[in-house]
Design a protein around this motif. Structure first.
Motif, PDB file in Angstrom:
ATOM      1  N   UNK A 193       0.829  -1.210   0.000  1.00 45.40           N
ATOM      2  CA  UNK A 193       0.000   0.000   0.000  1.00 45.40           C
ATOM      3  C   UNK A 193       0.862   1.257   0.000  1.00 45.40           C
ATOM      4  N   UNK A 194       0.593   2.139  -0.956  1.00 48.79           N
ATOM      5  CA  UNK A 194       1.275   3.430  -1.025  1.00 48.79           C
ATOM      6  C   UNK A 194       0.476   4.509  -0.306  1.00 48.79           C
ATOM      7  N   UNK A 195      -0.839   4.571  -0.584  1.00 51.77           N
ATOM      8  CA  UNK A 195      -1.675   5.644  -0.052  1.00 51.77           C
ATOM      9  C   UNK A 195      -2.951   5.092   0.579  1.00 51.77           C
ATOM     10  N   UNK A 196      -3.325   5.681   1.697  1.00 53.79           N
ATOM     11  CA  UNK A 196      -4.632   5.441   2.299  1.00 53.79           C
ATOM     12  C   UNK A 196      -5.330   6.795   2.414  1.00 53.79           C
ATOM     13  N   UNK A 197      -6.557   6.853   1.918  1.00 60.33           N
ATOM     14  CA  UNK A 197      -7.299   8.113   1.981  1.00 60.33           C
ATOM     15  C   UNK A 197      -8.777   7.791   2.150  1.00 60.33           C
ATOM     16  N   UNK A 198      -9.318   8.202   3.292  1.00 57.89           N
ATOM     17  CA  UNK A 198     -10.706   7.887   3.614  1.00 57.89           C
ATOM     18  C   UNK A 198     -10.909   6.375   3.495  1.00 57.89           C
ATOM     19  N   UNK A 248      -0.734   7.718   5.042  1.00 58.76           N
ATOM     20  CA  UNK A 248      -2.139   7.872   5.427  1.00 58.76           C
ATOM     21  C   UNK A 248      -2.476   9.351   5.334  1.00 58.76           C
ATOM     22  N   UNK A 249      -3.389   9.702   4.438  1.00 59.18           N
ATOM     23  CA  UNK A 249      -3.662  11.098   4.102  1.00 59.18           C
ATOM     24  C   UNK A 249      -4.884  11.622   4.850  1.00 59.18           C
ATOM     25  N   UNK A 250      -4.720  12.780   5.459  1.00 57.18           N
ATOM     26  CA  UNK A 250      -5.828  13.511   6.080  1.00 57.18           C
ATOM     27  C   UNK A 250      -5.856  14.908   5.480  1.00 57.18           C
ATOM     28  N   UNK A 251      -7.066  15.410   5.203  1.00 61.79           N
ATOM     29  CA  UNK A 251      -7.152  16.713   4.538  1.00 61.79           C
ATOM     30  C   UNK A 251      -7.294  17.886   5.501  1.00 61.79           C
ATOM     31  N   UNK A 252      -7.408  17.609   6.807  1.00 56.28           N
ATOM     32  CA  UNK A 252      -7.469  18.704   7.781  1.00 56.28           C
ATOM     33  C   UNK A 252      -7.095  18.174   9.160  1.00 56.28           C
ATOM     34  N   UNK A 253      -6.674  19.081  10.025  1.00 49.79           N
ATOM     35  CA  UNK A 253      -6.278  18.690  11.380  1.00 49.79           C
ATOM     36  C   UNK A 253      -7.479  18.845  12.309  1.00 49.79           C
ATOM     37  N   UNK A 254      -8.235  17.758  12.455  1.00 52.27           N
ATOM     38  CA  UNK A 254      -9.329  17.686  13.419  1.00 52.27           C
ATOM     39  C   UNK A 254      -8.809  16.838  14.580  1.00 52.27           C
ATOM     40  N   UNK A 255      -8.541  17.465  15.730  1.00 58.57           N
ATOM     41  CA  UNK A 255      -7.810  16.771  16.801  1.00 58.57           C
ATOM     42  C   UNK A 255      -8.310  15.370  17.153  1.00 58.57           C
ATOM     43  N   UNK A 256      -9.619  15.199  17.345  1.00 54.66           N
ATOM     44  CA  UNK A 256     -10.127  13.875  17.735  1.00 54.66           C
ATOM     45  C   UNK A 256      -9.901  12.850  16.632  1.00 54.66           C
ATOM     46  N   UNK A 257     -10.143  13.264  15.385  1.00 53.10           N
ATOM     47  CA  UNK A 257      -9.951  12.362  14.252  1.00 53.10           C
ATOM     48  C   UNK A 257      -8.482  11.985  14.103  1.00 53.10           C
ATOM     49  N   UNK A 258      -7.600  12.960  14.245  1.00 51.50           N
ATOM     50  CA  UNK A 258      -6.158  12.686  14.125  1.00 51.50           C
ATOM     51  C   UNK A 258      -5.704  11.766  15.239  1.00 51.50           C
ATOM     52  N   UNK A 259      -6.202  12.012  16.445  1.00 45.82           N
ATOM     53  CA  UNK A 259      -5.795  11.169  17.571  1.00 45.82           C
ATOM     54  C   UNK A 259      -6.268   9.732  17.372  1.00 45.82           C
TER      55      UNK A 259
END
Length: 491
Positions: free
Chosen positions: A18-23, A221-232
């Motif tokens: 796996x290279x990328x994970x997104x959603x 693992x790609x995230x499009x914004x820093x939402x603290x609970x989601x990132x944690x």
């Protein structure tokens, strides 16, 4: 090596790695190679040729990576755009760079004034919507373009002291050299999983989270914004081993984290601004190891100096570390002579990571790259062990949450308001973001202006992170006999 070949370093990866994970989507390295080819072929089909400039405005997503590497494979020079820029700011960069193609995410496209967008005289406007994606999937292999490692592959626009952004011209070799140096300084590999939440348009994120991870054969693992609970939750449950962030992100993380929860995380790298000592200490208490601090700038691809990454290496809290392998750094005085250990001077850098120069700015280029060294404009000192420490900045740079803001640019925007007579902008301490922006304002006689009115005025002229949060209306500003504002007194 060219940047669109960066993933080819890992030839022995298992099929399906796996290279990328997104959603909910997973992209293998085989898929990645195919997408890059299809995007390159698409750009060629709309007339993009070697040396053309392609600007990209998009949040973090796989399509950003495909567009960047695909355009590069087609021979284009890529210009990543800060998503927070206004159309006026984007217009300057597009015109200055000569970009004739813009790739834009549909979420951003919807918010733009289409009539103003047409004034940019763009040849190709590519919106990353579903129709575009279905068209791309029909593409075959691109035709080969003669691209050398020494060819320029990107312009990174960084704010200048004149108020106008400067385009740092970087070659394929500049970026790949930085990746190779980071690889030599680390013990990371295909089993690692990088969490990419820092925006990909940011040079730190692009080089470390994307190019380095692909070079290593790691997963992103790609995230499009820093939402603290989601990132944690992602850090807890998605097997993340490497997290690159700015100090404000680590400050939030240590407030949420408990000992033993983030079991897979083995490396935290902080950049973009000095890391508060309190955050450093708390992180070490929770995880048993230090956050790694380093130093870089767009003109150096960007990482030049870093605390050692090996688990048993010496890391010094408050230090930016030592030069990466193959990179030289020293501290010099006003005559460019190296100062003794412990003394403060300007930090200068030399090596294959240093830019070619600024686009269309020969005088700025000569000044910044004089005597064969990149002059960073930052004041630093070096200790007896060779570790560097940033002391202050020669320029009036303010760093807000990892983003560079130059007071002159903000001042010029405020000066445009008809009620303003005089203004001075400085940085003030902020526990979360490192610094915030404060504006001292003198109004013209008989005029009135509120903070809310001025902020609304600036929203059309500046990216949100450049707009001051603190305002003080004063009768006059302290000045020298020659009329220069004494910012030291304001600070």
């Amino acid at each position: 090596m060219r940047i669109f070949e960066v993933y080819k370093n890992q030839k022995n990866l298992e099929k399906g790695h796996v290279a990328l994970k997104y959603r909910d989507s997973v992209v293998t390295y085989e898929d990645l190679a195919s997408y890059i080819d299809k995007y390159a072929a698409y750009f060629q089909s709309i007339g993009v040729k070697k040396g053309d400039k392609v600007a990209i405005s998009s949040p973090n997503c796989p399509e950003f990576i495909y567009s960047y590497l695909g355009a590069s494979k087609a021979g284009a020079i890529v210009i990543p755009l800060n998503m927070m820029l206004t159309l006026q700011e984007i217009g300057y960069i597009v015109r200055e760079s000569g970009a004739n193609t813009i790739v834009i995410h549909p979420d951003i496209f919807q918010k733009l004034d289409k009539s103003n967008l047409s004034s940019l005289n763009i040849k190709n406007l590519v919106v990353l919507n579903e129709d575009f994606k279905s068209t791309v999937l029909k593409q075959g292999k691109p035709y080969e373009v003669d691209i050398a490692a020494e060819d320029i592959c990107t312009y990174l626009y960084t704010s200048g002291t004149t108020g106008n952004p400067k385009g740092a011209m970087l070659t394929h070799n500049n970026l790949i050299s930085d990746v190779i140096a980071l690889d030599e300084a680390s013990n990371l590999g295909p089993s690692d999983n990088f969490l990419c939440v820092l925006p990909m348009f940011h040079s730190f994120s692009w080089t470390v989270n994307i190019l380095l991870a692909l070079y290593l054969g790691s997963t992103i693992t790609i995230k499009d914004s820093f939402m603290p609970k989601d990132i944690y939750n992602t850090l807890m449950n998605e097997g993340i081993t490497v997290f690159c962030g700015v100090p404000s992100m680590f400050a939030v993380l240590v407030r949420m984290a408990k000992k033993g929860e983030l079991k897979t995380l083995k490396l935290g790298i902080s950049g973009g601004a000095p890391l508060p000592l309190e955050v450093h200490k708390r992180f070490e208490e929770i995880f048993g190891y230090q956050i790694i601090e380093g130093y870089g700038l767009s003109e150096a691809s960007p990482v030049a100096i870093l605390n050692p990454l090996e688990p048993d290496a010496v890391r010094k809290v408050g230090s930016i570390g030592i030069p990466l392998p193959g990179i030289q750094a020293k501290v010099v005085d006003e005559d460019d002579k190296e100062v003794p250990v412990g003394e403060v001077g300007e930090l200068v850098i030399k090596g294959p990571i240093v830019m070619v120069g600024y686009h269309n700015m020969p005088e700025e280029t000569a000044k910044t790259l004089r005597n064969g060294w990149l002059h960073t404009g930052d004041l630093a000192r070096q200790d007896e062990d060779g570790y560097f420490y940033i002391v202050d900045r020669l320029k009036d740079l303010i760093i807000v949450g990892g983003y560079n803001v130059y007071p002159r640019e903000v001042e010029e925007a405020i000066y445009q308001h008809p009620a303003v007579q005089d203004v001075a902008v400085i940085g003030v301490g902020d526990k979360l973001k490192g610094e915030d922006i404060k504006a001292y304002i003198v109004l013209k006689e008989g005029e009135s202006l509120t903070k809310q009115e001025l902020q609304k005025f600036l929203q059309e002229r500046l990216a949100s992170y450049k707009i001051p949060k603190i305002y003080e209306f004063v009768a006059e500003l302290p000045k020298t006999p020659t009329g220069k504002i004494l910012k030291k007194l304001l600070k």
